[in-house]
Design a protein around this motif. Structure first.
Motif, PDB file in Angstrom:
ATOM      1  N   ASN A 171      54.965  -7.654  59.031  1.00 37.30           N
ATOM      2  CA  ASN A 171      54.230  -7.430  60.271  1.00 37.30           C
ATOM      3  C   ASN A 171      53.990  -5.955  60.562  1.00 37.30           C
ATOM      4  N   GLU A 172      54.480  -5.088  59.678  1.00 37.04           N
ATOM      5  CA  GLU A 172      54.309  -3.656  59.890  1.00 37.04           C
ATOM      6  C   GLU A 172      52.913  -3.211  59.461  1.00 37.04           C
ATOM      7  N   PRO A 173      52.248  -2.396  60.279  1.00 38.41           N
ATOM      8  CA  PRO A 173      50.911  -1.909  59.902  1.00 38.41           C
ATOM      9  C   PRO A 173      51.021  -0.799  58.851  1.00 38.41           C
ATOM     10  N   MET A 174      49.921  -0.448  58.275  1.00 39.37           N
ATOM     11  CA  MET A 174      49.877   0.677  57.355  1.00 39.37           C
ATOM     12  C   MET A 174      50.293   1.951  58.083  1.00 39.37           C
ATOM     13  N   SER A 175      50.955   2.844  57.375  1.00 40.81           N
ATOM     14  CA  SER A 175      51.338   4.127  57.960  1.00 40.81           C
ATOM     15  C   SER A 175      51.247   5.199  56.887  1.00 40.81           C
ATOM     16  N   MET A 176      51.568   6.424  57.247  1.00 38.09           N
ATOM     17  CA  MET A 176      51.511   7.538  56.312  1.00 38.09           C
ATOM     18  C   MET A 176      52.867   8.212  56.208  1.00 38.09           C
ATOM     19  N   GLU A 177      53.096   8.840  55.072  1.00 34.08           N
ATOM     20  CA  GLU A 177      54.303   9.634  54.872  1.00 34.08           C
ATOM     21  C   GLU A 177      53.881  11.035  54.457  1.00 34.08           C
ATOM     22  N   PHE A 178      54.415  12.050  55.130  1.00 35.15           N
ATOM     23  CA  PHE A 178      54.071  13.442  54.841  1.00 35.15           C
ATOM     24  C   PHE A 178      55.202  14.098  54.047  1.00 35.15           C
ATOM     25  N   PHE A 179      54.829  14.863  53.044  1.00 35.92           N
ATOM     26  CA  PHE A 179      55.833  15.450  52.153  1.00 35.92           C
ATOM     27  C   PHE A 179      55.290  16.717  51.510  1.00 35.92           C
ATOM     28  N   VAL A 180      56.157  17.422  50.789  1.00 36.39           N
ATOM     29  CA  VAL A 180      55.797  18.665  50.106  1.00 36.39           C
ATOM     30  C   VAL A 180      55.499  18.382  48.637  1.00 36.39           C
ATOM     31  N   ALA A 181      54.346  18.847  48.182  1.00 35.44           N
ATOM     32  CA  ALA A 181      53.992  18.772  46.760  1.00 35.44           C
ATOM     33  C   ALA A 181      53.756  20.203  46.288  1.00 35.44           C
ATOM     34  N   PRO A 182      54.756  20.869  45.754  1.00 36.70           N
ATOM     35  CA  PRO A 182      54.658  22.295  45.430  1.00 36.70           C
ATOM     36  C   PRO A 182      53.737  22.587  44.250  1.00 36.70           C
ATOM     37  N   HIS A 183      53.223  23.793  44.236  1.00 31.78           N
ATOM     38  CA  HIS A 183      52.446  24.263  43.096  1.00 31.78           C
ATOM     39  C   HIS A 183      53.398  24.408  41.903  1.00 31.78           C
ATOM     40  N   PRO A 184      52.961  24.072  40.696  1.00 28.15           N
ATOM     41  CA  PRO A 184      53.857  24.146  39.536  1.00 28.15           C
ATOM     42  C   PRO A 184      54.394  25.544  39.250  1.00 28.15           C
ATOM     43  N   ASP A 185      53.719  26.575  39.733  1.00 24.40           N
ATOM     44  CA  ASP A 185      54.184  27.948  39.497  1.00 24.40           C
ATOM     45  C   ASP A 185      55.228  28.406  40.513  1.00 24.40           C
ATOM     46  N   TRP A 186      55.445  27.606  41.561  1.00 25.29           N
ATOM     47  CA  TRP A 186      56.388  28.018  42.596  1.00 25.29           C
ATOM     48  C   TRP A 186      57.815  27.722  42.174  1.00 25.29           C
ATOM     49  N   ASN A 187      58.736  28.600  42.584  1.00 16.71           N
ATOM     50  CA  ASN A 187      60.138  28.394  42.233  1.00 16.71           C
ATOM     51  C   ASN A 187      60.809  27.438  43.219  1.00 16.71           C
ATOM     52  N   ASP A 188      62.040  27.059  42.911  1.00 14.18           N
ATOM     53  CA  ASP A 188      62.762  26.087  43.735  1.00 14.18           C
ATOM     54  C   ASP A 188      63.013  26.603  45.149  1.00 14.18           C
ATOM     55  N   THR A 189      63.259  27.910  45.278  1.00 16.84           N
ATOM     56  CA  THR A 189      63.541  28.472  46.594  1.00 16.84           C
ATOM     57  C   THR A 189      62.355  28.291  47.531  1.00 16.84           C
ATOM     58  N   LEU A 190      61.174  28.616  47.048  1.00 19.70           N
ATOM     59  CA  LEU A 190      59.984  28.466  47.881  1.00 19.70           C
ATOM     60  C   LEU A 190      59.746  27.005  48.225  1.00 19.70           C
ATOM     61  N   THR A 191      59.869  26.135  47.241  1.00 21.77           N
ATOM     62  CA  THR A 191      59.683  24.702  47.489  1.00 21.77           C
ATOM     63  C   THR A 191      60.654  24.197  48.542  1.00 21.77           C
ATOM     64  N   ASN A 192      61.905  24.621  48.441  1.00 14.56           N
ATOM     65  CA  ASN A 192      62.918  24.187  49.409  1.00 14.56           C
ATOM     66  C   ASN A 192      62.655  24.768  50.792  1.00 14.56           C
ATOM     67  N   ARG A 193      62.070  25.963  50.853  1.00 11.98           N
ATOM     68  CA  ARG A 193      61.705  26.527  52.155  1.00 11.98           C
ATOM     69  C   ARG A 193      60.670  25.642  52.847  1.00 11.98           C
ATOM     70  N   LEU A 194      59.694  25.186  52.093  1.00 10.45           N
ATOM     71  CA  LEU A 194      58.661  24.328  52.667  1.00 10.45           C
ATOM     72  C   LEU A 194      59.275  23.013  53.151  1.00 10.45           C
ATOM     73  N   ARG A 195      60.182  22.465  52.366  1.00 17.52           N
ATOM     74  CA  ARG A 195      60.850  21.226  52.774  1.00 17.52           C
ATOM     75  C   ARG A 195      61.744  21.455  53.974  1.00 17.52           C
ATOM     76  N   THR A 196      62.377  22.614  54.027  1.00 10.91           N
ATOM     77  CA  THR A 196      63.185  22.957  55.195  1.00 10.91           C
ATOM     78  C   THR A 196      62.322  23.002  56.446  1.00 10.91           C
ATOM     79  N   HIS A 197      61.134  23.581  56.334  1.00  8.03           N
ATOM     80  CA  HIS A 197      60.237  23.675  57.486  1.00  8.03           C
ATOM     81  C   HIS A 197      59.883  22.285  58.001  1.00  8.03           C
ATOM     82  N   LEU A 198      59.526  21.375  57.109  1.00  8.48           N
ATOM     83  CA  LEU A 198      59.198  20.015  57.534  1.00  8.48           C
ATOM     84  C   LEU A 198      60.398  19.339  58.178  1.00  8.48           C
ATOM     85  N   ARG A 199      61.581  19.566  57.610  1.00  9.79           N
ATOM     86  CA  ARG A 199      62.785  18.897  58.129  1.00  9.79           C
ATOM     87  C   ARG A 199      63.196  19.458  59.490  1.00  9.79           C
ATOM     88  N   VAL A 200      63.257  20.777  59.607  1.00  9.10           N
ATOM     89  CA  VAL A 200      63.717  21.398  60.852  1.00  9.10           C
ATOM     90  C   VAL A 200      62.824  21.009  62.029  1.00  9.10           C
TER      91      VAL A 200
END
Length: 283
Positions: free
Chosen positions: A178-207
């Motif tokens: 009975n649940e309608p369609m919904s969306m999920e937002f997430f981080v898809a980093p550029h392949p050249d980005w390092n883990d620190t930058l990727t985690n910063r973006l994920r931190t921003h979404l989480r905080v």
């Protein structure tokens, strides 16, 4: 997540303006910290340009006196925020730089957020580059959060610009039961980005709890889109949604909620090939 120009107000001027209306004894005590505030601002700006605000933990111990720390924190509340305070025009200038919250890109600016919290960094309480226009949800949601490591830094609108690659993405969550369609937002980093930058973006979404907040906002957009698609041939749906996504770019920034939403809809074969009809029928 929007880039903003840093306020063109020096920390020393902001501080001395705010304390100018204090009683002589209070003003004299606060004036003793003028150089320390200016030095802390300079160090802050240098670290922010290097995406290294997490290295400023030593500033959290300054000054050491409890009364001095309390007095410095009150400069913001009593001498900048209050309507009749001498620093109120500085508060309004910074807050008025934009009407859309740069931290989430959607909320209406109503206040200022201390990027590094004044409770931990009293020397930065009225430093303009540490004050970011923000909506109520972002300001309250972030609270007293402060980074201890590089990956724990949220994005700083004055110093960080990651708009050159679409890292904010959304995917369709198809109807279940009975649940309608919904969306999920997430981080898809550029392949050249390092883990620190990727985690910063994920931190921003989480905080700032952006996945949840965006999901609450997109329902009306999806309903309107489903209505518009009634007159769009199936073969043209994906390209129509892609153009819609491009229209949501803010000054070329592909990392707005709307850009991510419509990119996600365009990329989902089930939705583009008629899934939206099921969603419309259920709504």
């Amino acid at each position: 997540m929007r880039r903003l120009e840093a306020p063109g107000i020096e920390a020393r001027i902001s501080f001395t303006t705010c304390i100018s209306g204090a009683r002589p004894t209070t003003r004299a005590r606060l004036e003793a910290f003028e150089d320390a505030v200016a030095a802390a601002s300079k160090e802050y700006e240098a670290a922010a340009k290097q995406q290294a605000l997490h290295t400023l933990t030593h500033l959290a111990s300054e000054p050491t006196g409890r009364q001095d720390r309390t007095s410095l924190k009150k400069v913001y509340k009593d001498r900048m925020v209050k309507e009749t305070s001498p620093g109120r025009h500085i508060y309004e200038t910074i807050r008025g730089a934009t009407n859309k919250c740069p931290l989430c890109g959607e909320g209406v600016v109503t206040t200022l957020d201390h990027h590094l919290p004044s409770s931990a960094y009293p020397l930065l309480s009225v430093v303009p580059v540490n004050l970011v226009p923000a909506c109520r949800d972002c300001n309250i949601g972030k609270g007293e959060t402060q980074p201890a490591h590089a990956s724990e830094q949220t994005l700083h609108p004055y110093f960080d610009d990651f708009s050159y690659h679409p890292w904010l993405c959304a995917r369709v969550r198809r109807p279940r039961g009975n649940e309608p369609m919904s969306m999920e937002f997430f981080v898809a980093p550029h392949p050249d980005w390092n883990d620190t930058l990727t985690n910063r973006l994920r931190t921003h979404l989480r905080v700032f709890d952006l996945d949840y907040r965006y999901r609450q906002l997109v329902a009306t957009h999806i309903a309107a889109t489903n209505h518009d698609l009634r007159v769009t041939p199936i073969k043209d749906v994906s390209s129509w949604l892609t153009r819609k996504s491009e229209g949501w770019a803010h000054e070329g920034n592909p990392n707005t909620m709307g850009c991510a939403l419509y990119r996600g809809l365009a990329a989902d074969e089930w939705y583009a090939n008629g899934g939206w009809r099921i969603q419309e029928a259920d709504s």
